[in-house]
Motif scaffolding. Sequence first.
Motif, mmCIF file in Angstrom:
data_model
loop_
_atom_site.group_PDB
_atom_site.id
_atom_site.type_symbol
_atom_site.label_atom_id
_atom_site.label_comp_id
_atom_site.label_asym_id
_atom_site.label_seq_id
_atom_site.Cartn_x
_atom_site.Cartn_y
_atom_site.Cartn_z
ATOM 1 N N TYR A 83 9.318 -6.031 0.807
ATOM 2 C CA TYR A 83 8.454 -4.750 1.067
ATOM 3 C C TYR A 83 9.341 -3.420 0.729
ATOM 4 O O TYR A 83 8.897 -2.456 0.083
ATOM 5 C CB TYR A 83 7.664 -4.849 2.213
ATOM 6 C CG TYR A 83 6.455 -5.941 2.072
ATOM 7 C CD1 TYR A 83 5.373 -5.847 1.131
ATOM 8 C CD2 TYR A 83 6.445 -6.775 2.794
ATOM 9 C CE1 TYR A 83 4.439 -6.667 1.023
ATOM 10 C CE2 TYR A 83 5.625 -7.867 2.874
ATOM 11 C CZ TYR A 83 4.284 -7.640 1.879
ATOM 12 O OH TYR A 83 3.319 -8.826 1.818
ATOM 13 N N GLY A 84 10.468 -3.463 1.515
ATOM 14 C CA GLY A 84 11.070 -2.361 1.458
ATOM 15 C C GLY A 84 11.787 -1.988 -0.110
ATOM 16 O O GLY A 84 11.714 -0.795 -0.378
ATOM 17 N N ASP A 85 12.201 -2.978 -0.676
ATOM 18 C CA ASP A 85 12.536 -2.885 -1.959
ATOM 19 C C ASP A 85 11.576 -2.418 -3.108
ATOM 20 O O ASP A 85 11.740 -1.689 -3.819
ATOM 21 C CB ASP A 85 13.160 -4.165 -2.637
ATOM 22 C CG ASP A 85 14.378 -4.561 -1.844
ATOM 23 O OD1 ASP A 85 15.034 -3.763 -1.243
ATOM 24 O OD2 ASP A 85 14.606 -5.800 -1.857
ATOM 25 N N ALA A 89 5.463 3.035 -12.911
ATOM 26 C CA ALA A 89 5.980 2.226 -11.690
ATOM 27 C C ALA A 89 6.811 0.748 -12.646
ATOM 28 O O ALA A 89 7.789 0.344 -12.058
ATOM 29 C CB ALA A 89 5.056 1.564 -10.706
ATOM 30 N N HIS A 90 6.214 0.352 -13.450
ATOM 31 C CA HIS A 90 6.648 -0.455 -14.266
ATOM 32 C C HIS A 90 8.134 -0.609 -14.915
ATOM 33 O O HIS A 90 8.884 -1.441 -14.776
ATOM 34 C CB HIS A 90 5.849 -0.915 -15.374
ATOM 35 C CG HIS A 90 6.099 -2.472 -15.871
ATOM 36 N ND1 HIS A 90 6.519 -2.459 -17.221
ATOM 37 C CD2 HIS A 90 6.195 -3.592 -15.462
ATOM 38 C CE1 HIS A 90 6.764 -3.841 -17.434
ATOM 39 N NE2 HIS A 90 6.637 -4.546 -16.478
ATOM 40 N N ALA A 141 0.885 -0.890 0.036
ATOM 41 C CA ALA A 141 0.063 0.010 -0.152
ATOM 42 C C ALA A 141 0.778 1.434 -0.068
ATOM 43 O O ALA A 141 2.107 1.262 0.712
ATOM 44 C CB ALA A 141 -0.968 -0.036 1.207
ATOM 45 N N GLN A 142 0.377 2.302 -0.837
ATOM 46 C CA GLN A 142 1.082 3.749 -0.911
ATOM 47 C C GLN A 142 0.097 4.666 -0.831
ATOM 48 O O GLN A 142 -1.255 4.307 -1.009
ATOM 49 C CB GLN A 142 1.840 3.669 -1.962
ATOM 50 C CG GLN A 142 2.896 2.806 -2.286
ATOM 51 C CD GLN A 142 4.072 2.954 -1.483
ATOM 52 O OE1 GLN A 142 4.633 3.896 -1.646
ATOM 53 N NE2 GLN A 142 4.499 1.911 -0.765
ATOM 54 N N ARG A 143 0.198 5.932 -0.343
ATOM 55 C CA ARG A 143 -0.643 6.941 -0.198
ATOM 56 C C ARG A 143 0.132 8.029 -0.733
ATOM 57 O O ARG A 143 1.426 8.145 -0.595
ATOM 58 C CB ARG A 143 -0.826 7.246 1.296
ATOM 59 C CG ARG A 143 -1.882 6.348 1.779
ATOM 60 C CD ARG A 143 -2.543 6.989 3.248
ATOM 61 N NE ARG A 143 -3.195 8.084 3.054
ATOM 62 C CZ ARG A 143 -4.410 8.152 3.122
ATOM 63 N NH1 ARG A 143 -5.165 7.103 2.839
ATOM 64 N NH2 ARG A 143 -4.865 9.242 2.918
ATOM 65 N N PHE A 144 -0.721 9.180 -1.419
ATOM 66 C CA PHE A 144 -0.088 10.376 -1.505
ATOM 67 C C PHE A 144 -1.236 11.329 -1.421
ATOM 68 O O PHE A 144 -2.576 10.947 -1.728
ATOM 69 C CB PHE A 144 0.552 10.472 -2.796
ATOM 70 C CG PHE A 144 -0.216 9.942 -4.150
ATOM 71 C CD1 PHE A 144 -0.701 11.064 -4.756
ATOM 72 C CD2 PHE A 144 -0.334 9.071 -4.286
ATOM 73 C CE1 PHE A 144 -1.548 10.930 -5.921
ATOM 74 C CE2 PHE A 144 -1.368 8.561 -5.534
ATOM 75 C CZ PHE A 144 -1.702 9.579 -6.298
ATOM 76 N N ALA A 190 10.922 1.190 -2.105
ATOM 77 C CA ALA A 190 12.041 2.381 -2.712
ATOM 78 C C ALA A 190 11.893 2.378 -4.076
ATOM 79 O O ALA A 190 12.053 3.337 -4.862
ATOM 80 C CB ALA A 190 13.607 1.668 -2.238
ATOM 81 N N ALA A 191 11.628 1.039 -4.943
ATOM 82 C CA ALA A 191 11.487 1.107 -6.444
ATOM 83 C C ALA A 191 10.234 2.180 -6.727
ATOM 84 O O ALA A 191 10.241 2.981 -7.915
ATOM 85 C CB ALA A 191 11.431 -0.261 -6.904
ATOM 86 N N PHE A 192 9.276 2.146 -6.032
ATOM 87 C CA PHE A 192 7.915 3.009 -6.269
ATOM 88 C C PHE A 192 8.109 4.276 -5.668
ATOM 89 O O PHE A 192 7.452 5.242 -6.236
ATOM 90 C CB PHE A 192 6.921 2.357 -5.463
ATOM 91 C CG PHE A 192 5.457 2.987 -6.219
ATOM 92 C CD1 PHE A 192 4.939 2.402 -7.160
ATOM 93 C CD2 PHE A 192 5.168 3.952 -5.133
ATOM 94 C CE1 PHE A 192 3.942 3.151 -7.585
ATOM 95 C CE2 PHE A 192 3.763 4.465 -5.647
ATOM 96 C CZ PHE A 192 3.131 3.946 -6.774
#
Length: 114
Positions: free
Chosen positions: A48-50, A89-90, A4-7, A53-55
């Motif tokens: 999950y951290g990777d 993101a891809h 999950a991400q938020r902005f 970081a990539a996102f």
Amino acid sequence: MWKAQRFEAATCVSGPGDRRGRLHGHGYRLRVHVTAPLDRVLGWTLDYGDVKAAFAPVRQALDHQRLDAIAGLEAGDVASLAAWVARSAHQRLPELHRVDCYERDGVGAIAWPD
């Protein structure tokens, strides 16, 4: 797996007579779904951290920005946003399978990378 991400961001939805044509903001929520083979030594597919970081550059490009001012997001709608996020993101996260984007509870879009 998904992360999950938020902005937070603002947008205008174009179109004559559209009440959403005024500048307004949302607390967007994303689910970034990834698919990768299981690492038999570590016992998971990706860290999950990777994934986070990539996102991160994609999230940073959107957070506290006016979305309809970003190339490719001029329409200002959640479907365009989901597709833009999936494409962007891809490039950094080749394991990306799908992006679920919610502008609020009950309203959102799903996109897959091209």
